[in-house]
Scaffold this active site. Sequence first.
Site, short mmCIF file in Angstrom:
data_model
loop_
_atom_site.label_atom_id
_atom_site.label_comp_id
_atom_site.label_asym_id
_atom_site.label_seq_id
_atom_site.Cartn_x
_atom_site.Cartn_y
_atom_site.Cartn_z
N HIS A 16 -10.49 -4.23 1.67
CA HIS A 16 -10.08 -2.85 1.91
C HIS A 16 -9.36 -2.76 3.25
O HIS A 16 -9.55 -3.61 4.12
CB HIS A 16 -11.33 -1.97 1.94
CG HIS A 16 -11.14 -0.63 2.57
ND1 HIS A 16 -11.50 -0.34 3.87
CD2 HIS A 16 -10.62 0.52 2.08
CE1 HIS A 16 -11.22 0.93 4.14
NE2 HIS A 16 -10.69 1.47 3.07
N TYR A 47 0.86 -1.19 0.00
CA TYR A 47 0.00 0.00 0.00
C TYR A 47 0.90 1.24 0.00
O TYR A 47 1.42 1.64 1.03
CB TYR A 47 -0.89 -0.03 1.24
CG TYR A 47 -2.16 0.80 1.13
CD1 TYR A 47 -2.21 1.98 0.39
CD2 TYR A 47 -3.32 0.40 1.77
CE1 TYR A 47 -3.37 2.72 0.30
CE2 TYR A 47 -4.49 1.14 1.69
CZ TYR A 47 -4.51 2.30 0.95
OH TYR A 47 -5.66 3.03 0.87
N HIS A 85 -2.82 -1.70 5.69
CA HIS A 85 -1.98 -0.60 6.16
C HIS A 85 -0.90 -1.10 7.14
O HIS A 85 -0.05 -0.33 7.56
CB HIS A 85 -2.82 0.43 6.94
CG HIS A 85 -3.60 1.40 6.11
ND1 HIS A 85 -4.50 1.02 5.17
CD2 HIS A 85 -3.63 2.76 6.11
CE1 HIS A 85 -5.05 2.09 4.62
NE2 HIS A 85 -4.54 3.16 5.17
N LYS A 106 -2.07 5.15 -3.24
CA LYS A 106 -3.14 6.04 -2.78
C LYS A 106 -2.98 7.37 -3.51
O LYS A 106 -1.98 8.08 -3.33
CB LYS A 106 -3.01 6.24 -1.26
CG LYS A 106 -3.90 7.26 -0.62
CD LYS A 106 -5.38 7.03 -0.78
CE LYS A 106 -5.81 5.61 -0.51
NZ LYS A 106 -7.25 5.37 -0.51
O1 GKR Z 1 -5.64 5.68 5.20
O2 GKR Z 1 -5.44 7.46 3.98
C1 GKR Z 1 -5.93 6.34 4.21
C2 GKR Z 1 -6.86 5.74 3.19
O3 GKR Z 1 -7.17 6.67 2.21
C3 GKR Z 1 -8.12 5.27 3.85
O4 GKR Z 1 -8.68 6.31 4.58
C4 GKR Z 1 -9.10 4.67 2.88
O5 GKR Z 1 -10.22 4.26 3.59
O6 GKR Z 1 -7.43 3.01 2.42
C5 GKR Z 1 -8.66 3.45 2.17
C6 GKR Z 1 -9.07 3.26 0.74
O7 GKR Z 1 -8.64 2.32 0.13
O8 GKR Z 1 -9.87 4.05 0.24
MG MG Z 2 -10.00 2.71 -1.57
#
Ligand code: GKR
Ligand code: MG
Length: 429
Positions: A325, A151, A354, A198
């Site tokens: 997820h 990730y 994560h 991301k």
């Molecule tokens: O941890 O910044 C993050 C992610 O953006 C998370 O908030 C999301 O829920 O990982 C997630 C996703 O796949 O959308």
């Molecule tokens: Mg997502």
Amino acid sequence: MTRDLTIAEVRLTPILVADPPLLNTQGVHQPYTPRLIVELVTADGVTGFGETYGDTKYLELARPLAERLTGRSVMDVNGLFGIDLGVDASRVEGQVDAGGLRGVQSADKLRLSVLSAFEVACLDAQGKALGLPVHALLGGKVRDSVEYSAYLFYKWARHPAGVACEQDDWGAALDPAGVVRQARLLKERHGFTSFKLKGGVFPPDEEVAAVRALAEAFPGHPLRLDPNGAWSVETSLKVAKELGDVLEYLEDPALGTAAMAEVSAGTAVPLATNMCVTTFGEIKEAFTRDAVQVVLCDHHYWGGLRNTRQLAAVCAAFGVGVSMHSNTHLGISLAAMTQVAATVPGLHHACDSHYPWQSEDVLTERLRFRDGRVAVLDAPGLGVELDRDELARLHRRWADDDGALRDRDDAAAMRVAEPGWRQPVMPRW
Ligand code: GKR
Ligand code: MG
């Protein structure tokens, strides 16, 4: 021997866990993020563990629920889901989740996010009492290890100056070279062979360049990009065209089922989601409009491991793929994800996690990724043990906090560095 599986004690421990400065379209992760650890102790002294989001709204529901569980059986999971938590829908419905990016907030999702931690704890206790792993309680594993994807996040080297935080050794990743460097590190440390970036942080062209750089550095490896709905339909289609030859799937390019259906109609690139299909109620419209080709389940807000299997069955019936997820989580949840993922035959994509970003955990032994996979434990229950000293230390951090960090708010964390930052209006691009 008959065991007494009556719940004799329930322990709730809110904690704050170190989190690096990972960027997303809402802002940046706080230096510490809230989680809730649930323990159910049976009359026979068996303890089951569960974990979920730890923000105040979850705690407010978990506390009265905990008081009502004494005297019930850990076997009565259907009964658990029948308990009315009295969620005040007017305070919840349609709100934007300040640290979530998990789709529209709803009363039911909030309720399920709390109940799921208790469901996992029930299953853990059942397994321990019966001498069986959780996967056996779910029908048995169909694989011995579960594949996870690296990730990748755009990331600052450290949290803003003056902010109390733990140091991390990942360095910054703010351009294609930084993203590739981070991917190499994740591969080196954990053996991952697929990569998710991301996105929704920088203008799409920059993120396209980063994915192109990944494709060059890791030819033939599955790649994904997830801007959390930050793009218009037009931008989504442009990116799909530019990256169509290297993407395994595009995740939540645009916000909501209608926009996703439009994108889906205009590209052959599969679309995945953890934002427009997040409850059973959202499935019908999304599937009949062919808005998504892969649903990323999160057992926390889908309502636990049994619901995850039900979701997988519905997806299979519609020919829609399923995977997992992840939002910031610790080892109890990774163990739970791995146990349920092991039982889903049609899991054709590496799951998200994560966990590599979490340097702290409440387990006596951290779970390991080997060749990007987590072994499915066959020990009773989830197969993990709590490190009580560490749990107490992380709880003290929560107790000592003045409230500023007890509710994850990525936009507020961003304002520390950029005082003018507002939660962006979507679509951003
Ligand atoms: O941890 O910044 C993050 C992610 O953006 C998370 O908030 C999301 O829920 O990982 C997630 C996703 O796949 O959308
Ligand atoms: Mg997502």
